[in-house]
Design an enzyme around this catalytic site. Structure first.
Site, PDB file in Angstrom:
ATOM      1  N   LYS A  17       0.852  -1.188   0.000  1.00 48.23           N
ATOM      2  CA  LYS A  17       0.000   0.000   0.000  1.00 48.23           C
ATOM      3  C   LYS A  17       0.887   1.237   0.000  1.00 48.23           C
ATOM      4  CE  LYS A  17      -3.950   1.736   2.763  1.00 48.23           C
ATOM      5  NZ  LYS A  17      -4.831   1.421   3.908  1.00 48.23           N
ATOM      6  N   SER A  54      -9.766   1.318   3.009  1.00 49.42           N
ATOM      7  CA  SER A  54      -8.923   2.101   2.132  1.00 49.42           C
ATOM      8  C   SER A  54      -7.843   1.293   1.407  1.00 49.42           C
ATOM      9  CB  SER A  54      -8.233   3.199   2.944  1.00 49.42           C
ATOM     10  OG  SER A  54      -7.376   2.626   3.899  1.00 49.42           O
ATOM     11  N   SER A 108      -9.816  -1.063   7.195  1.00 50.43           N
ATOM     12  CA  SER A 108      -9.257  -0.908   5.847  1.00 50.43           C
ATOM     13  C   SER A 108      -8.530  -2.103   5.253  1.00 50.43           C
ATOM     14  CB  SER A 108      -8.315   0.286   5.807  1.00 50.43           C
ATOM     15  OG  SER A 108      -9.069   1.454   5.666  1.00 50.43           O
TER      16      SER A 108
HETATM   17  N1  GLN Z   1     -13.329   3.490   6.506  1.00 47.32           N
HETATM   18  C1  GLN Z   1     -12.701   3.919   7.710  1.00 47.32           C
HETATM   19  C2  GLN Z   1     -12.359   5.384   7.606  1.00 47.32           C
HETATM   20  O1  GLN Z   1     -12.701   5.966   6.645  1.00 47.32           O
HETATM   21  C3  GLN Z   1     -11.493   3.091   8.004  1.00 47.32           C
HETATM   22  C4  GLN Z   1     -10.283   3.508   7.272  1.00 47.32           C
HETATM   23  C5  GLN Z   1      -9.054   2.711   7.637  1.00 47.32           C
HETATM   24  O2  GLN Z   1      -9.140   1.680   8.281  1.00 47.32           O
HETATM   25  N2  GLN Z   1      -7.911   3.238   7.255  1.00 47.32           N
HETATM   26  O3  GLN Z   1     -11.769   5.953   8.448  1.00 47.32           O
END
Ligand code: GLN
Length: 512
Positions: A79, A154, A178
Site C-alpha cells: 500500500k 482504504s 481498511s
Molecule cells: N473506513 C474507515 C475510515 O474511513 C477506516 C479507514 C481505515 O481503516 N484506514 O476511516
C-alpha cells in the site's frame, strides 16, 4: 499451472524446488498487471524493472546455494503509505506527490530482508481515509468481480490486486477496517493484527492509536506466512510489543478444538443485507459441523462505535496531518504566483485606502501554508481535519473527544466480557456486498455507517480477520469477520484456515 493461479505458499514451494524461478514468476504477475490493471487500477506504480532485477538477484543467490529469506523470490505489493527508501510514497495524496522517503518502514525492511520482490505500490483512499478507494487523488480502483463497483477501502488497491491475481500477497493498513473490509468485498483473506503486533514505524500515520499494518492474501495460510515477516518488536515504535512472534504458518494446520463462537445479537439487526446475513449464518453452521459451539452475545456499546471512531480517528488525524505544511515534505504551492497575488491584493487595498484590511493581509508564510494545504488535500481529508480540529478545540474537548475515549473503554470492556465466554466472535465484515462506484461518495454519513462492524476491533485494539464465506446472487463476494482477544493471531488464522479447509469460497476467482 500458471504461477498467478497458485497461492503464495504453493508458489514458494515451486520456487524452492526449482520448478520455477523468481524471474519467471515475477514476469507472470507483471504480465497479468499489464493485461488487466488498466481496467482495475489497483496499482499507483508498478516497478517492473526493479522487481525483475531483484528477482534475478535472488535466482542467482539461490543457484549459488546462499541461504534465502522466507519470502524469497515472491512478488509482494504494498500500500502506498509504507515509506520505502527512494520510492515515491504518496498515500494517494497530492500533498505527498513525489515525496521519496529517505528510509524504509520497518515492515518494508522486513520484506526486503525476507527477500520478497516488491512489485508495486497499491492505490488507496487518500491517507487511508475512506472505505471505497474513491478518495484517492489519482485514480479509482475497481472491484475485479464487477468493475462498476468499489473494491472497498482504504486498502482497495491491495485487495483488488490479490483478487485479480496480480500479486500473491499484499500489505495493507487497517485503522477502522481498511484491510478486512476490502478483503471481504474482493473475496480474499485480510487480517488486522492486534495493536502493537506489527511495527508502525515508517507507516504514514492516520490515527496513531488505531493504525495497524497487516496481510492481504488468498488464504489464511498465506496470510500467516506474511504476518510472520511483518510482525515483531521494533524499538523504533514505542507501541510495538516485545513478544515473540509465533510461527503462525507451522501451527495453522491444527484445527481449533472445542471452539466456542460468539454471535453478537446487535450485528444482525437493521441495515444488514439479507444475503450477507444468510452467508454468515451458513458459515457459522460450517463451524458447527466442525465441532464448534455457538452462543449469542450482546455487546451493548457497539452501537456507539461508529460515532466514537469518527471523533477519535479525525482528532488524531488532524494532529498527525499538521506536519504537511508545504515546507517539510511534498507539495508546496506555486510561490511566485502566490506572491504576485498577494502584491495585487495589497495594491488594490492601498488604492482603496483600506488600511484595516491591509493590516489583516496574510503573512506570506501563513498564506503559503494555507494554499499548500488547500491544494494538496482532498475533500475527505479536509473534512476529517475540520472534524478533528473541532472535536479537540477548547470547550468541545470534553463533550466530544473525552466522551469518545470513555466509549472506547466501554467497547473494550464489552469485548473482554464476551471473550470470557467465547474464543472467537463471528459476524459480517460489511453490511452489504460491494456497492456501485459513486453511490455513496456524496454521502459521508452513509460511508461512515458502512464501517459499523469493523471499527470496534480497532477501538479495542484487538485482532480481526476477514475470509470469503459466500457470494451474493449477483456473484459478489461476501466476507466473514472473526475477532479474537489481543495477541491471539494464531487463533484467528487457525480458525480461518479450518473454515477454508472445509469450504472453497477462497478458491474462487473473478473472471477478468
Ligand atoms: N473506513 C474507515 C475510515 O474511513 C477506516 C479507514 C481505515 O481503516 N484506514 O476511516
Amino acid at each position: 499451472m500458471s504461477p498467478i493461479e497458485l497461492t503464495a505458499t504453493q508458489l514458494l514451494d515451486e520456487l524452492r524446488s526449482g520448478l520455477i524461478n523468481s524471474v519467471e514468476a515475477t514476469r507472470a504477475f507483471l504480465q497479468q498487471i499489464g493485461q488487466h490493471d488498466e481496467s482495475i487500477g489497483a496499482f499507483l506504480r508498478v516497478d517492473s524493472e526493479g522487481a525483475l532485477d531483484r528477482a534475478e538477484l535472488i535466482d542467482r543467490r539461490r543457484k549459488q546455494g546462499e541461504p534465502l529469506g522466507r519470502l524469497a523470490g515472491l512478488p509482494v505489493a504494498v500500500k502506498d503509505l509504507l515509506s520505502t527508501r527512494g520510492e515515491p510514497t504518496s498515500c494517494a495524496s497530492r500533498i505527498l506527490e513525489n515525496f521519496r522517503p529517505p528510509y524504509d518502514a520497518t515492515v518494508v525492511a522486513n520484506l526486503k530482508a525476507a527477500d520478497a520482490v516488491l512489485i508495486g505500490r497499491t492505490n488507496m483512499d487518500e491517507f487511508a481515509m475512506g472505505g471505497s478507494t474513491e478518495n484517492s487523488a489519482f485514480q479509482t480502483t475497481r472491484n475485479p468481480w464487477d468493475t462498476s463497483r468499489i473494491p472497498g477501502g482504504s486498502s482497495g488497491g491491495s485487495a483488488a490486486c490479490v483478487a485479480a491475481s496480480m500479486a500473491p500477497l499484499a500489505v495493507g493498513s487497517d485503522t477502522g477496517g481498511s484491510i478486512r473490509q476490502p478483503a471481504g468485498l474482493c473475496g480474499i483473506t485480510g487480517m488486522k493484527p492486534t495493536y502493537g503486533r506489527v511495527s508502525r514505524w515508517g507507516l504514514v500515520a492516520f490515527a496513531s492509536s488505531l493504525d495497524q499494518i497487516g496481510p492481504l492474501a488468498r488464504t489464511a495460510e498465506d496470510a500467516a506466512l506474511l504476518l510472520e515477516v511483518l510482525a515483531g518488536h521494533d524499538p523504533r515504535d514505542s507501541t510495538s510489543i516485545d513478544r515473540p512472534v509465533p510461527e503462525y504458518s507451522k501451527t495453522i494446520g491444527k484445527p481449533l478444538e472445542n471452539l466456542r463462537i460468539g454471535l453478537v445479537r446487535e450485528h444482525f439487526g437493521e441495515g444488514l443485507d439479507a444475503e450477507v446475513e444468510a452467508a454468515v449464518r451458513e458459515a457459522v453452521r460450517v463451524y458447527e459441523s466442525l465441532g464448534a459451539t455457538v452462543r449469542e452475545l450482546s455487546m451493548p456499546h457497539g452501537k456507539y462505535a461508529v460515532a466514537a471512531y469518527y471523533i477519535i480517528a479525525p482528532s488524531e488525524a488532524s494532529s498527525n496531518l499538521a506536519r504537511y505544511d508545504g515546507v517539510h515534505y511534498g507539495r508546496r504551492t506555486d510561490e511566485a504566483a502566490m506572491m504576485a497575488e498577494l502584491e495585487a491584493e495589497r495594491k488594490a487595498l492601498a488604492a482603496l485606502g483600506d488600511t484595516a484590511a491591509l493590516d489583516e493581509l496574510d503573512d506570506p508564510l501563513v498564506r503559503m501554508y494555507r494554499r499548500s494545504r488547500s491544494e494538496g488535500f482532498g475533500a475527505e481529508v479536509k473534512r476529517r481535519i475540520m472534524l478533528g480540529t473541532y472535536a479537540l478545540s477548547a470547550g468541545y474537548y470534553d463533550a466530544y473527544y473525552k466522551k469518545a475515549l470513555k466509549v472506547r473503554r466501554l467497547i473494550r470492556q464489552d469485548f473482554d466480557r464476551a471473550f470470557e465466554q467465547v474464543d472467537l466472535i463471528a459476524g459480517p465484515v460489511a453490511p452489504t456486498p460491494a456497492y456501485k462506484i459513486g453511490e455513496k461518495i456524496d454521502d459521508p454519513l452513509s460511508m461512515y455507517l458502512f464501517d459499523l462492524y469493523t471499527v470496534s476491533t480497532n477501538l479495542a485494539g484487538i485482532g480481526g480477520i476477514s475470509i470469503p464465506c459466500g457470494q451474493s446472487g449477483g456473484g459478489l463476494p461476501i466476507g466473514l469477520h472473526l475477532q479474537a482477544p489481543p495477541f491471539e493471531e494464531e487463533r484467528l488464522l487457525r480458525g480461518a484456515w479450518m473454515f477454508q479447509q472445509a469450504t472453497d469460497w477462497h478458491r474462487r476467482r473473478p473472471s477478468l
